[in-house]
Write a protein that holds these residues in place. Structure first.
Motif, mmCIF file in Angstrom:
data_model
loop_
_atom_site.group_PDB
_atom_site.id
_atom_site.type_symbol
_atom_site.label_atom_id
_atom_site.label_comp_id
_atom_site.label_asym_id
_atom_site.label_seq_id
_atom_site.Cartn_x
_atom_site.Cartn_y
_atom_site.Cartn_z
ATOM 1 N N LYS A 97 0.847 -1.195 0.000
ATOM 2 C CA LYS A 97 0.000 0.000 0.000
ATOM 3 C C LYS A 97 0.879 1.240 0.000
ATOM 4 O O LYS A 97 1.942 1.262 0.613
ATOM 5 C CB LYS A 97 -0.938 0.017 1.204
ATOM 6 N N PRO A 98 0.484 2.299 -0.679
ATOM 7 C CA PRO A 98 1.299 3.511 -0.752
ATOM 8 C C PRO A 98 1.543 4.134 0.627
ATOM 9 O O PRO A 98 0.649 4.158 1.477
ATOM 10 C CB PRO A 98 0.466 4.450 -1.621
ATOM 11 N N VAL A 99 2.748 4.639 0.822
ATOM 12 C CA VAL A 99 3.112 5.272 2.085
ATOM 13 C C VAL A 99 2.157 6.414 2.403
ATOM 14 O O VAL A 99 1.767 6.611 3.551
ATOM 15 C CB VAL A 99 4.574 5.764 2.055
ATOM 16 N N LYS A 100 1.750 7.163 1.399
ATOM 17 C CA LYS A 100 0.821 8.284 1.607
ATOM 18 C C LYS A 100 -0.484 7.802 2.233
ATOM 19 O O LYS A 100 -1.015 8.425 3.152
ATOM 20 C CB LYS A 100 0.563 8.980 0.267
ATOM 21 N N VAL A 101 -1.008 6.690 1.754
ATOM 22 C CA VAL A 101 -2.259 6.139 2.283
ATOM 23 C C VAL A 101 -2.077 5.707 3.731
ATOM 24 O O VAL A 101 -2.898 6.018 4.601
ATOM 25 C CB VAL A 101 -2.741 4.952 1.412
ATOM 26 N N VAL A 102 -0.988 4.992 4.002
ATOM 27 C CA VAL A 102 -0.723 4.529 5.364
ATOM 28 C C VAL A 102 -0.524 5.723 6.292
ATOM 29 O O VAL A 102 -1.056 5.753 7.409
ATOM 30 C CB VAL A 102 0.498 3.579 5.409
ATOM 31 N N SER A 103 0.197 6.715 5.824
ATOM 32 C CA SER A 103 0.434 7.917 6.607
ATOM 33 C C SER A 103 -0.875 8.593 6.999
ATOM 34 O O SER A 103 -1.065 9.009 8.149
ATOM 35 C CB SER A 103 1.309 8.888 5.809
ATOM 36 N N GLU A 104 -1.781 8.688 6.046
ATOM 37 C CA GLU A 104 -3.086 9.300 6.320
ATOM 38 C C GLU A 104 -3.882 8.483 7.323
ATOM 39 O O GLU A 104 -4.528 9.030 8.216
ATOM 40 C CB GLU A 104 -3.873 9.463 5.024
ATOM 41 N N ARG A 105 -3.835 7.156 7.199
ATOM 42 C CA ARG A 105 -4.563 6.298 8.142
ATOM 43 C C ARG A 105 -4.027 6.437 9.558
ATOM 44 O O ARG A 105 -4.773 6.337 10.526
ATOM 45 C CB ARG A 105 -4.504 4.839 7.689
ATOM 46 N N LEU A 106 -2.719 6.660 9.670
ATOM 47 C CA LEU A 106 -2.100 6.812 10.994
ATOM 48 C C LEU A 106 -2.259 8.224 11.549
ATOM 49 O O LEU A 106 -1.983 8.468 12.713
ATOM 50 C CB LEU A 106 -0.615 6.457 10.920
#
Length: 92
Positions: free
Chosen positions: A49-58
């Motif tokens: 999964k893209p880092v941007k997506v994970v970053s937003e989820r966190l």
């Protein structure tokens, strides 16, 4: 049952699993909600999964924070990127 440190912090959710689930079963380790947060992020990143997506989820303000914390779970990505680029150059 909360640990002493959790009780002193007033953190009611710090321990999710604390005791054995019945006779003859071993006790499970204590797992904090924060541990589940790291597990969630690690699984997403290892799943591509893209880092941007994970970053937003966190809830990180910047994906760079996510990269600094979780870079160690993505070491295979360097080899994959190098192989992809090498194949691209060879086919040109």
């Amino acid at each position: 049952m909360r640990s002493a440190s959790a009780a002193s912090r007033g953190d009611a959710t710090s321990d999710l699993i604390t005791d054995s689930q019945g006779p003859g079963r071993e006790a499970l380790p204590r797992i904090r909600v924060h541990d589940l947060r790291h597990t969630h992020a690690t699984i997403l990143l290892m799943g591509g999964k893209p880092v941007k997506v994970v970053s937003e989820r966190l809830g990180h303000a910047d994906p760079a924070i996510t990269l600094r914390v979780y870079a160690h779970v993505m070491p295979g990505n360097q080899r994959e990127a190098a192989d992809w680029f090498a194949a691209l150059v060879e086919s040109a």
